[in-house]
Write an enzyme that holds these catalytic residues in place. Structure first.
Site, PDB file in Angstrom:
ATOM      1  N   HIS A   1      27.468  37.443  56.010  1.00 52.75           N
ATOM      2  CA  HIS A   1      26.586  38.536  55.555  1.00 52.75           C
ATOM      3  C   HIS A   1      26.370  39.503  56.703  1.00 52.75           C
ATOM      4  CE1 HIS A   1      23.203  40.683  53.803  1.00 52.75           C
ATOM      5  NE2 HIS A   1      23.650  40.230  52.652  1.00 52.75           N
TER       6      HIS A   1
ATOM      7  N   ASP B   1      25.918  34.737  46.792  1.00 60.53           N
ATOM      8  CA  ASP B   1      26.979  34.628  45.777  1.00 60.53           C
ATOM      9  C   ASP B   1      27.704  33.293  45.795  1.00 60.53           C
ATOM     10  OD1 ASP B   1      26.644  37.127  44.593  1.00 60.53           O
ATOM     11  OD2 ASP B   1      27.760  38.121  46.183  1.00 60.53           O
TER      12      ASP B   1
HETATM   13  N1  CMC Z   1      35.664  34.397  55.823  1.00 60.33           N
HETATM   14  C1  CMC Z   1      36.325  34.422  57.002  1.00 60.33           C
HETATM   15  N2  CMC Z   1      35.980  35.180  58.052  1.00 60.33           N
HETATM   16  C2  CMC Z   1      34.924  35.992  57.902  1.00 60.33           C
HETATM   17  C3  CMC Z   1      34.191  36.037  56.713  1.00 60.33           C
HETATM   18  C4  CMC Z   1      34.584  35.197  55.653  1.00 60.33           C
HETATM   19  N3  CMC Z   1      33.910  35.190  54.496  1.00 60.33           N
HETATM   20  N4  CMC Z   1      33.185  36.924  56.826  1.00 60.33           N
HETATM   21  C5  CMC Z   1      33.290  37.446  58.061  1.00 60.33           C
HETATM   22  N5  CMC Z   1      34.341  36.870  58.712  1.00 60.33           N
HETATM   23  C6  CMC Z   1      34.726  37.105  60.101  1.00 60.33           C
HETATM   24  C7  CMC Z   1      35.480  38.426  60.276  1.00 60.33           C
HETATM   25  O1  CMC Z   1      36.856  38.272  60.111  1.00 60.33           O
HETATM   26  C8  CMC Z   1      35.068  38.811  61.672  1.00 60.33           C
HETATM   27  O2  CMC Z   1      35.819  38.032  62.566  1.00 60.33           O
HETATM   28  P1  CMC Z   1      36.268  38.622  64.019  1.00 60.33           P
HETATM   29  O3  CMC Z   1      34.986  38.871  64.750  1.00 60.33           O
HETATM   30  O4  CMC Z   1      37.105  37.554  64.624  1.00 60.33           O
HETATM   31  O5  CMC Z   1      37.030  39.884  63.733  1.00 60.33           O
HETATM   32  C9  CMC Z   1      33.616  38.326  61.783  1.00 60.33           C
HETATM   33  O6  CMC Z   1      33.524  37.225  60.864  1.00 60.33           O
HETATM   34  C10 CMC Z   1      32.582  39.384  61.432  1.00 60.33           C
HETATM   35  O7  CMC Z   1      32.888  39.852  60.112  1.00 60.33           O
HETATM   36  P2  CMC Z   1      32.756  41.363  59.625  1.00 60.33           P
HETATM   37  O8  CMC Z   1      33.747  41.580  58.546  1.00 60.33           O
HETATM   38  O9  CMC Z   1      32.805  42.266  60.808  1.00 60.33           O
HETATM   39  O10 CMC Z   1      31.272  41.329  59.065  1.00 60.33           O
HETATM   40  P3  CMC Z   1      30.631  42.386  58.105  1.00 60.33           P
HETATM   41  O11 CMC Z   1      29.188  42.373  58.380  1.00 60.33           O
HETATM   42  O12 CMC Z   1      31.345  43.690  58.213  1.00 60.33           O
HETATM   43  O13 CMC Z   1      30.941  41.805  56.635  1.00 60.33           O
HETATM   44  C11 CMC Z   1      30.772  40.568  54.626  1.00 60.33           C
HETATM   45  C12 CMC Z   1      30.038  41.088  55.872  1.00 60.33           C
HETATM   46  C13 CMC Z   1      29.737  39.955  53.695  1.00 60.33           C
HETATM   47  C14 CMC Z   1      31.447  41.726  53.909  1.00 60.33           C
HETATM   48  C15 CMC Z   1      31.817  39.517  55.053  1.00 60.33           C
HETATM   49  O14 CMC Z   1      31.171  38.425  55.654  1.00 60.33           O
HETATM   50  C16 CMC Z   1      32.675  39.049  53.887  1.00 60.33           C
HETATM   51  O15 CMC Z   1      33.681  39.684  53.564  1.00 60.33           O
HETATM   52  N6  CMC Z   1      32.267  37.925  53.198  1.00 60.33           N
HETATM   53  C17 CMC Z   1      32.967  37.487  52.022  1.00 60.33           C
HETATM   54  C18 CMC Z   1      32.562  38.321  50.818  1.00 60.33           C
HETATM   55  C19 CMC Z   1      31.167  37.994  50.344  1.00 60.33           C
HETATM   56  O16 CMC Z   1      30.797  36.846  50.172  1.00 60.33           O
HETATM   57  N7  CMC Z   1      30.380  39.036  50.043  1.00 60.33           N
HETATM   58  C20 CMC Z   1      29.033  38.905  49.493  1.00 60.33           C
HETATM   59  C21 CMC Z   1      27.974  39.375  50.452  1.00 60.33           C
HETATM   60  S1  CMC Z   1      26.315  38.875  49.944  1.00 60.33           S
HETATM   61  C22 CMC Z   1      26.030  39.647  48.432  1.00 60.33           C
HETATM   62  C23 CMC Z   1      26.113  41.128  48.432  1.00 60.33           C
HETATM   63  O17 CMC Z   1      25.897  41.805  49.430  1.00 60.33           O
HETATM   64  O18 CMC Z   1      26.407  41.661  47.375  1.00 60.33           O
END
Ligand code: CMC
Length: 436
Positions: free
Chosen positions: A312, A370
């Site tokens: 998140h 989720d």
């Molecule tokens: N699986 C694997 N690696 C992950 C994941 C994941 N679900 N989420 C983040 N990472 C890694 C990412 O690759 C990055 O690694 P590195 O630092 O080595 O490059 C690090 O963790 C930070 O991730 P980010 O993408 O920079 O984080 P963000 O804040 O931009 O993204 C997120 C947040 C929720 C989009 C992301 O965690 C994600 O894609 N999660 C899966 C989708 C999901 O469950 N979304 C629902 C969010 S909650 C409900 C809502 O908001 O609607």
């Protein structure tokens, strides 16, 4: 550049030019303060750069507070755990929209007004015939909500508080009717009209699952579970879809069109679409033995696979909503007599294994709202393609509350971010005959 602060402002100086900017420090009631950079470009000729808005407060708001490190979520100051335990979705909707918990009479009047608006215009219902039977319900809901702007354009003056109130009630009341119609269209079944003697969640279940030829008794376990999920999804401050609604609404656009933009933004798998993606992922993983293989894929940067329902932007310790939903899964499955649920078992094991894995620990990736919600939706008979629509129904309250807060603020300005330009510098046009 160098800077110093005296607590109420931050002085930033560009040593090269000798120019400086005084950035006021703005304090909220709780949470980190924010530097007001409104005059930065004027004073120093620079912008701030923050792709993804990880460190930018785009607005002031009094609706919802999140402390991502402590796992705290407050609606108008009330902890989500207390609201989940003791409140109802209608009461939470009133709270988010109007700022205070209602008296019994206020709640009765508010609920009656939402019930009064549940029907949709028959012409709007006929729009569904234009969609193929296998259209994704989110596509239909976004389109039909946007089409409401065609029905209520001339009668919606965004500067008139009563018009804004009617708009709010219409959206919250009609989104379930539109959602259920999308579901019925996918099945090829007749649309079912709302029943205003039922509560909000019960009426949605009725419209989704009743057929004209049989009685449909609403299962109280299912309607209570849905009501609780709606409370947990009702608002989450400046998330992508809410920010979209604010940005679209800030132009003075028709508010129904702004809400439709929010539905579209919610659909993506990084946001509300994750609930659908989690179930697809669990089915793909299939058995506990396959978990290591999929975890390795989630960690592999060359693969597009992510552990859906994990991670998140704000929560870096735990998502309080996920905790409540996990506990609720046990209760709901027990009450429905379906304790033997392989997908839930698999989700529990996946969480356990991922939370011990160095990759997820180092990045502070925890199950989000989720991760478990789809298990409950499935258990109460809601098909996977409708999961994100359920989220949209609940979040319609947050969207409307934020739109109202923004429009009623006399200081509102159009949302208009700037950019760091990295394209070609000025060059002269070359005729086609001279290009190589
Ligand atoms: N699986 C694997 N690696 C992950 C994941 C994941 N679900 N989420 C983040 N990472 C890694 C990412 O690759 C990055 O690694 P590195 O630092 O080595 O490059 C690090 O963790 C930070 O991730 P980010 O993408 O920079 O984080 P963000 O804040 O931009 O993204 C997120 C947040 C929720 C989009 C992301 O965690 C994600 O894609 N999660 C899966 C989708 C999901 O469950 N979304 C629902 C969010 S909650 C409900 C809502 O908001 O609607």
């Amino acid at each position: 550049m160098s800077g110093k602060t005296n607590g109420t402002s931050f002085e930033l100086t560009d040593r090269a030019s000798g120019r400086s900017a005084l950035l006021p420090v703005r304090n909220g009631t709780i949470g980190p303060a924010a530097l007001d950079i409104g005059e930065l470009h004027h004073d120093l000729g620079v912008f701030t750069y923050d792709p993804g808005f990880g460190g930018t407060a785009a607005t002031e708001s009094r609706i919802t507070y999140i402390d991502g490190d402590a796992g705290v979520l407050l609606y108008r100051g009330y902890p989500i755990e207390q609201l989940a335990e003791r409140s109802t979705f209608m009461e939470v909707a009133y709270l988010l929209l109007l700022g205070e918990l209602p008296s019994a009479r206020q709640l009765q009047q508010f609920s009656a007004s939402i019930r009064y608006h549940t029907m949709i215009n028959e012409s709007l219902l006929r729009f569904f015939n234009g969609f193929h039977h296998n259209a994704h319900p989110m596509a239909m809901v976004s389109a039909v909500v946007g089409s409401m702007s065609a029905f209520y354009h001339d009668t919606t003056d965004i500067h008139n508080p009563r018009h804004r109130e009617i708009f709010s009630h219409r959206i919250i009341a009609k989104i379930p009717t539109i959602a259920a119609a999308a579901h019925k269209h996918s099945l090829g079944q007749p649309f079912i009209y709302p029943r205003n003697d039922l509560d909000y969640a019960g009426n949605l279940l009725h419209m989704m699952f009743a057929v004209p030829c049989e009685a449909y008794p609403v299962d109280p376990v299912a309607s209570q579970a849905l009501d609780l999920l709606f409370i947990l999804h009702a608002d989450h401050e400046q998330n992508a879809s809410t920010s979209t609604v604010r940005l679209a609404g800030s132009t003075g656009a028709n508010p129904y069109a702004a809400i439709s933009a929010g539905v579209s933004a919610l659909w993506g798998p990084a946001h509300g679409g994750a609930n659908e993606a989690v179930l697809a992922m669990l089915e793909q993983i299939g058995t506990v033995d396959n978990i290591p293989k999929y975890l390795a894929m989630a960690k592999d940067k060359s693969s597009h696979f992510r552990l859906m329902g994990f991670g998140h932007r704000v929560y870096k310790n735990f998502d309080p909503r996920a905790k409540i939903i996990r506990a609720m899964c046990h209760k709901v499955l027990e009450r429905l007599g379906r304790t033997d649920n392989p997908l839930f078992e698999l989700a529990l094991r996946l969480e356990e294994i991922a939370l011990k894995d160095e990759y997820f620990v180092a990045r502070k990736l925890y199950p989000n709202v989720d991760f478990y919600s789809g298990v409950i939706y499935s258990a109460i008979g809601i098909p996977r393609s409708m999961f994100t629509v359920m989220f949209a129904i609940a979040r319609s309250v947050g969207w409307v509350a934020h739109w109202q807060e923004m429009i009623s603020d006399p200081a509102m300005r159009i949302g208009r971010p700037r950019q760091l330009y990295t394209g070609p510098v000025r060059r002269d046009y070359v005729g086609v005959e001279q290009r190589g």
